[in-house]
Design a protein around this motif. Structure first.
Motif, PDB file in Angstrom:
ATOM      1  N   UNK A   1       0.817  -1.209   0.000  1.00 45.07           N
ATOM      2  CA  UNK A   1       0.000   0.000   0.000  1.00 45.07           C
ATOM      3  C   UNK A   1       0.848   1.254   0.000  1.00 45.07           C
ATOM      4  N   UNK A   2       1.889   1.265   0.823  1.00 43.99           N
ATOM      5  CA  UNK A   2       2.800   2.411   0.838  1.00 43.99           C
ATOM      6  C   UNK A   2       3.512   2.569  -0.503  1.00 43.99           C
TER       7      UNK A   2
ATOM      8  N   UNK B   1      -3.262   5.878   2.457  1.00 42.56           N
ATOM      9  CA  UNK B   1      -2.132   5.632   3.353  1.00 42.56           C
ATOM     10  C   UNK B   1      -0.848   6.226   2.776  1.00 42.56           C
ATOM     11  N   UNK B   2      -0.661   6.064   1.464  1.00 43.39           N
ATOM     12  CA  UNK B   2       0.538   6.605   0.830  1.00 43.39           C
ATOM     13  C   UNK B   2       0.599   8.119   0.901  1.00 43.39           C
TER      14      UNK B   2
ATOM     15  N   UNK C   1     -12.234  11.768  -3.997  1.00 49.58           N
ATOM     16  CA  UNK C   1     -12.356  10.601  -4.877  1.00 49.58           C
ATOM     17  C   UNK C   1     -11.963   9.329  -4.128  1.00 49.58           C
ATOM     18  N   UNK C   2     -10.864   9.394  -3.374  1.00 51.60           N
ATOM     19  CA  UNK C   2     -10.388   8.229  -2.627  1.00 51.60           C
ATOM     20  C   UNK C   2     -11.419   7.772  -1.603  1.00 51.60           C
TER      21      UNK C   2
ATOM     22  N   UNK D   1      -1.917   6.022  12.265  1.00 50.51           N
ATOM     23  CA  UNK D   1      -2.129   4.978  13.261  1.00 50.51           C
ATOM     24  C   UNK D   1      -3.458   4.267  13.079  1.00 50.51           C
ATOM     25  N   UNK D   2      -4.513   5.050  12.846  1.00 48.43           N
ATOM     26  CA  UNK D   2      -5.829   4.449  12.591  1.00 48.43           C
ATOM     27  C   UNK D   2      -5.793   3.601  11.325  1.00 48.43           C
ATOM     28  N   UNK D   3      -5.090   4.088  10.291  1.00 48.91           N
ATOM     29  CA  UNK D   3      -4.977   3.331   9.045  1.00 48.91           C
ATOM     30  C   UNK D   3      -4.236   2.021   9.246  1.00 48.91           C
ATOM     31  N   UNK D   4      -3.185   2.030  10.053  1.00 48.23           N
ATOM     32  CA  UNK D   4      -2.424   0.812  10.334  1.00 48.23           C
ATOM     33  C   UNK D   4      -3.291  -0.212  11.050  1.00 48.23           C
TER      34      UNK D   4
END
Length: 306
Positions: free
Chosen positions: A17-18, A164-165, A200-201, A284-287
């Motif tokens: 993802x990164x 995330x990126x 959009x994301x 952090x929430x994304x992880x």
């Protein structure tokens, strides 16, 4: 074996993802030589792609062991080769490793960070992310419903990776010291311009999330959804997604204008500190969401159980 498999899947989701998200961000948010000056894309791409190859191999072997119901040490070569060469999961893995290998080489080419070059790199990096759909529930359905579910899962993974990126890119730029560009000006411009891309994301994540939930849960299972482990994990994921939305809204409507004011007045320390804190909370929430996705991918969804 579920614990190690979930951990490796989580690492793979984060890594790929990164990789895609950073290259995509460099394509739509940065200009010309900013891509090389403000983000260490060459070594990051090489490191993430190399790590992705290793994690992919380990994840595949762990998944084969889980499918066969044996310990990792008891996985035989014949079974690995059969699944690798005769199943969609194996073909997806081969496509992922090929794409990551190409990225490792292409990112060092002289054309890599020109407009056309970074477009090609981002498209190649999308392949490993898309291939993850075949290692989860996205490829389990059949017929037209299965195709819609698979496409929805791929778009969901790509959109989440883009988010995330972008967060990682903002943190890197805010921490960067550049002799050629002013990182704070670039960060503010990218943050202000992220409004359209971010909309959009988020829209893609929401729509594809609904499609995937319909396929995996089914309307008939909604009433008792949160009584199951799958449903409770999904609820936590939705709460964390809501937190990310709230933080993103704060970044857009409060912290980004505050950064612009700080740059204008020459008083940036407080604005940058608050923005960094918000971005790290969002990351952090994304992880945690990625960890939940990795865990959910090992559980039987309600639609299958029913």
């Amino acid at each position: 074996m579920d614990g190690p498999l979930v951990a490796i899947r989580w690492s793979l989701y984060a890594d790929l993802g990164l990789l895609f998200g950073l290259l995509l961000f460099a394509l739509y948010a940065l200009k010309g030589s900013e891509r090389e000056e403000l983000l260490p894309l060459r070594w990051l791409t090489t490191a993430l792609a190399g790590l992705g190859i290793g994690l992919s191999g380990l994840s595949f072997v762990l998944a084969v062991a889980a499918m066969l119901g044996v310990d990792l040490k008891d996985v035989d070569h014949a079974s690995v080769m059969m699944i690798l060469t005769e199943t969609p999961v194996g073909w997806a893995l081969l496509a992922r490793i090929l794409a990551l290998t190409i990225l490792c080489a292409a990112v060092h080419a002289s054309w890599a960070f020109r407009k056309a070059g970074i477009t090609i790199l981002a498209l190649i990096a999308a392949i490993p992310v898309a291939s993850l759909a075949w290692s989860g529930h996205g490829a389990a359905s059949e017929g037209l419903t299965g195709m819609v579910h698979l496409v929805g899962d791929i778009l969901h993974l790509l959109a989440a990776s883009a988010w995330i990126g972008a967060l990682a890119a903002f943190i890197l730029i805010l921490s960067r010291r550049s002799p050629m560009f002013e990182p704070l000006d670039a960060a503010h411009r990218a943050l202000a311009g992220f409004a359209t891309a971010g909309t959009v994301i988020v829209g893609l994540i929401f729509v594809t999330g609904v499609v995937n939930s319909y396929a995996l849960i089914g309307p008939q299972n909604m009433s008792g959804l949160f009584q199951s482990a799958y449903g409770r994990l999904l609820l936590i994921k939705l709460v964390l997604f809501g937190l990310m939305l709230a933080l993103a809204a704060s970044n857009r409507f409060s912290l980004t204008p505050a950064l612009a004011t700080g740059i204008k007045d020459g008083n940036i320390e407080g604005a940058v500190s608050r923005l960094r804190r918000s971005l790290w909370l969002e990351v952090g929430a994304g992880i945690l969401i990625l960890a939940l996705v990795a865990w959910l991918g090992t559980l039987l969804p309600p639609a299958s159980a029913g």
